[in-house]
Scaffold this active site. Structure first.
Site, mmCIF file in Angstrom:
data_model
loop_
_atom_site.group_PDB
_atom_site.id
_atom_site.type_symbol
_atom_site.label_atom_id
_atom_site.label_comp_id
_atom_site.label_asym_id
_atom_site.label_seq_id
_atom_site.Cartn_x
_atom_site.Cartn_y
_atom_site.Cartn_z
ATOM 1 N N GLU A 102 21.205 40.488 16.447
ATOM 2 C CA GLU A 102 21.543 39.944 15.124
ATOM 3 C C GLU A 102 20.306 39.387 14.454
ATOM 4 O O GLU A 102 20.132 39.480 13.244
ATOM 5 C CB GLU A 102 22.605 38.844 15.262
ATOM 6 C CG GLU A 102 23.154 38.313 13.937
ATOM 7 C CD GLU A 102 22.405 37.121 13.345
ATOM 8 O OE1 GLU A 102 22.770 36.685 12.250
ATOM 9 O OE2 GLU A 102 21.442 36.619 13.972
ATOM 10 N N HIS A 118 27.035 36.652 17.988
ATOM 11 C CA HIS A 118 25.905 37.346 18.603
ATOM 12 C C HIS A 118 25.346 36.513 19.746
ATOM 13 O O HIS A 118 25.560 35.306 19.799
ATOM 14 C CB HIS A 118 24.841 37.704 17.567
ATOM 15 C CG HIS A 118 23.974 36.590 17.066
ATOM 16 N ND1 HIS A 118 22.742 36.298 17.596
ATOM 17 C CD2 HIS A 118 24.132 35.715 16.048
ATOM 18 C CE1 HIS A 118 22.182 35.303 16.922
ATOM 19 N NE2 HIS A 118 22.999 34.919 15.984
#
Ligand SMILES: *[C@@H]1O[C@H](CO)[C@@H](O)[C@H](O)[C@H]1NC(C)=O
Ligand SMILES: *[C@@H]1O[C@H](CO)[C@@H](O)[C@H](O)[C@H]1NC(C)=O
Ligand SMILES: *[C@@H]1O[C@H](CO)[C@@H](O)[C@H](O)[C@H]1NC(C)=O
Ligand SMILES: *[C@@H]1O[C@H](CO)[C@@H](O)[C@H](O)[C@H]1NC(C)=O
Ligand SMILES: *[C@@H]1O[C@H](CO)[C@@H](O)[C@H](O)[C@H]1NC(C)=O
Ligand SMILES: *[C@@H]1O[C@H](CO)[C@@H](O)[C@H](O)[C@H]1NC(C)=O
Length: 721
Positions: free
Chosen positions: A411, A364
């Protein structure tokens, strides 16, 4: 027989690059003789291993450092303009590596702080003093000019509201801590809980406080968990400064809260925030994270019984007491919850022979603050992988299977971007994904750690033997690893990073890797490039090693003719897990025989598939026992699909998004990897009630797990009953 594909690949690449044809023709005859010699003599495909060695040799710590510096110039939380700039940077780097990335957007619920206030009175007759709730700029902070862009410290998806009450100290906020308070006669209901970070997921701490009747929860970092009270801190030492705050999400689900189980695309169906709160995955009480300094000030106002020994602070700390009060806290938190567009980036290197088989590599890029460790050390390693793959492509390499590079957004709000994409592509992934390799942050210090689903254990160890230890050039990463980590490989039951949707929702074999030791500046303003350069990875060699192991595992999965999966280690693992549960349940009215029987079958199927593979590998295209590519494909499909069989459509009771019956998060700590989560849930229920129906439920869950393992052995064996 692996070699036959090498010849095919050579011909294909000549055909598809006519400008190279002349060069190849000149060398063709000589090469053909050499290749044939290799075919006869070498046990494995020479061109694959040449490419893989090349991948390891073209590493660069300079590019990793440069990428990290560029990625962490500004704080870049999901949904912000600065994060969009990071996405553009990633797209540019990938496209200059000839791996064009697509933006795959989702419209998801995110939350930002609008107003916070927290005041403390030592008792109700003394005046309240407000905390400033500011993380301070450090001496010579090169990022001071953008410090104002760091979001005020808050909890993602915290409940908005005002709450006031006497303070109760709840240690680490675990279920057992609240049980201890109850047993000690400390009233939590109507009061404000103060708990320290460190063991359980913050969303679970707030949840436990809410269940105990608290009106609000304040979470702080205790000096004991942050280098003690010596006063040494960043930028002079690795420890968090006294004003530092760990921010983070308090949402206990995975993916966009308003679309549980389906993708947040356009005008899709959504559930309301009130419904989400009512379901218990979003808190119904306000909460706020505070610094160690503010936590300490609050602790000094708590009277009442002295807290137990293991609840106390470190050296130099005051005596911690349980309360309630007389200290009195008054908290107001106002957040805005808004549907925001996030951007995942998907870049595809198409496979030459099996384009419909996917090896996914993900990281991420959104960060709570600057994100030098979390996640952009991983993003820098990820870009380093992409650039090295580009070099292989220039040298004529194409993977056998498709490699998909995934850059996830949001995330930090709890795995939003990856979960939405997995939900969006669930059936495609279920039928085509070979494996998912995750690297969240790559480096917070020395020491390699890995978690995986067990069929990948052997592959991980083999790959680690080929990578150099970044901290000692006279040994391999494997040698360093076996001396530092026990158990060597952990499991992926926790929902700590983007592998969660792949493993726990769809059943894709997965890996998660990093270099780490203590990481005190986690989710604070001090997780910046200076901290990384001084303490995390001064020479950027660990970033390089992270890229090497991640890329090498991906290459092996993408290029080897037979998927490097070993289900014997899965069977052994299941056996051990069962023994643990059995001894925990000794003397209880439950029977583990169905589970043990299914594991025995599974173990047999695992041995059988291994010998079938050996037999097929032994066949050469020159010998009279010819290898049929369809047979190879059929065997690989069985290896790929076996993990999928552990998925149960109904999922865990009360947590139906989690569908994997072998691995899932522990119910009371999302950080912790649970095994047999459905059985574990049932056991937790029975320990409360001890009713005979509750024992029946435990037995039912044992049967359910036995059934998915039996399904897995059918898939592995490739036979109908
Ligand atoms: C939510 O709050 C943030 C931070 O204060 C602000 O930048 C943003 O514009 C707000 N969004 C909405 C929709 O109110
Ligand atoms: C309340 O706190 C103040 C300030 O610490 C202190 O002076 C006062 O004695 C306290 N009052 C009571 C009733 O404890
Ligand atoms: C808490 O603080 C708010 C102002 O932020 C005030 O209006 C409220 O009366 C306070 N509550 C209590 C119980 O002191
Ligand atoms: C480096 O590795 C070698 C070989 O394992 C070992 O003998 C040596 O002690 C290591 N050096 C350090 C500084 O750890
Ligand atoms: C890269 O590694 C070399 C050799 O250890 C070192 O001299 C150099 O400073 C490193 N570069 C960075 C950016 O850390
Ligand atoms: C639970 O119930 C069983 C009988 O159903 C009894 O033998 C056992 O002692 C009970 N255990 C507890 C902890 O109450």
């Amino acid at each position: 027989m692996k070699s036959q594909f090498a010849v095919l690949r050579l011909q294909k690449s000549v055909r598809s690059h006519p400008n190279l044809a002349a060069r190849y023709t000149a060398a063709a005859t000589a090469t053909a003789v050499l290749v044939l010699l290799f075919l006869l003599l070498a046990p494995s495909n020479p061109s694959i291993s040449t490419h893989h060695s090349l991948f390891l040799s073209v590493s660069s710590n300079e590019t990793a450092a440069r990428h990290l510096q560029a990625l962490t110039r500004r704080p870049h939380v999901a949904g912000s303009e600065a994060n969009a700039a990071v996405a553009s940077y990633l797209i540019d780097i990938l496209s200059s590596a000839s791996i064009p990335a697509r933006i795959v957007p989702y419209d998801v619920l995110l939350s930002y702080p609008v107003h916070r206030s927290l005041s403390l009175s030592p008792n109700l007759s003394a005046p309240a003093v407000a905390f400033d709730l500011v993380q301070e700029i450090y001496p010579d902070d090169p990022f001071a000019d953008v410090a104002a862009e760091v979001l005020p410290s808050f909890h993602g998806y915290a409940r908005s509201g005002t709450a006031a009450g006497h303070v109760v100290y709840a240690n680490y906020g675990r279920v057992e801590d609240f049980a201890m308070l109850k047993a000690s006669g400390v009233e939590v209901a109507g009061n404000v809980v103060l708990a320290r970070y460190g063991i359980v997921y913050r969303g679970d701490i707030v949840r436990n406080a809410q269940i105990a009747g608290a009106v609000a929860a304040i979470l702080y970092t205790d000096a004991k968990d942050n280098g003690g009270r010596s006063g040494e801190c960043f930028p002079d030492a690795r420890w968090m400064p006294p004003s530092g705050v760990q921010v983070g999400s308090v949402y206990r689900g995975v993916g966009d809260p308003t679309t549980p189980g389906w993708a947040s695309v356009g005008e899709c169906e959504r559930v309301s925030v009130d419904e989400v709160v009512a379901s218990g995955v979003m808190p119904a009480i306000p909460s706020l994270p505070v610094s160690s300094r503010d936590g300490d000030a609050i602790l000094r106002t708590i009277g009442g019984q002295v807290a137990p020994e293991d609840w106390q602070g470190g050296e130099g700390a005051p005596v911690y007491r349980l309360g309630p009060g007389p200290g009195f806290l008054n908290l107001t938190y106002l957040g805005n919850e808004t549907i925001t567009t996030i951007q995942n980036l998907i870049a595809v290197i198409e496979g030459d022979e099996e384009p419909d088989r996917y090896v996914l590599v993900g990281n991420h890029y959104d960060a709570w603050t600057f994100g030098a460790v979390d996640p952009n050390s991983g993003t820098a390693a990820f870009l380093e992988v992409a650039e090295r793959l580009a070099k292989l492509q220039k040298g004529g390499w194409r993977p056998r299977r498709t490699i998909i590079l995934c850059s996830w957004d949001a995330e930090e709000y709890h795995l939003i971007g990856s979960a939405e994409w997995v939900e969006d592509n669930r059936e495609m992934l279920a039928s085509r994904a070979v494996a998912y390799l995750n690297m969240d942050y790559a480096v917070s210090g020395r020491g390699f750690h890995a978690s995986s689903t067990p069929q990948l254990d052997t592959l991980l160890m083999e790959a680690a033997k080929m990578v150099q230890d970044p901290d000692n050039s006279s040994q391999s990463l494997y040698e360093q690893w076996i001396n530092t980590d026990s158990p060597l490989i952990r499991r992926l039951g926790g929902s700590g990073s983007d592998y969660a949707a792949f493993v726990q929702h769809v059943g894709v074999p997965s890996v998660d890797m990093r270099f780490s030791r203590d990481y005190p500046v986690y989710h604070s303003m001090y997780d910046d490039f200076v901290w990384m350069q001084k303490f995390g990875d001064p020479l950027f060699h660990r970033h390089v090693a992270g890229a090497s192991i991640l890329g090498l595992v991906a290459l092996k999965l993408a290029d080897e003719e037979f998927l490097p999966f070993d289900y014997k280690s899965y069977a052994d693992e299941l056996q051990q897990l069962t023994e643990v549960f059995k001894s925990k349940m000794r003397g209880k009215p439950v029977n583990f025989a169905p589970l043990l029987k299914s594991i025995k079958k599974f173990s047999k199927a695992a041995s059988k598939v291994n010998s079938q593979r050996k037999e097929l590998e032994g066949k050469s295209f020159l010998s009279k026992w010819k290898k049929n590519p369809n047979e190879v494909r059929e065997l690989n499909d069985r290896l790929m699909m076996t993990e999928r069989a552990f998925i149960d459509r109904e999922g865990l009771s009360e947590r139906p998004w989690f569908k994997h019956l072998i691995y899932g998060p522990s119910k009371h700590n999302a950080y912790m990897s649970g095994a047999f989560p459905s059985i574990d849930d049932a056991i937790q229920r029975v320990t409360i009630s001890n009713a005979s129906e509750a024992w029946g439920l435990v037995q039912h869950e044992i049967w359910r797990v036995a059934r998915v393992i039996t399904q897995a052995s059918h898939v592995l064996g490739g036979r109908l009953t």
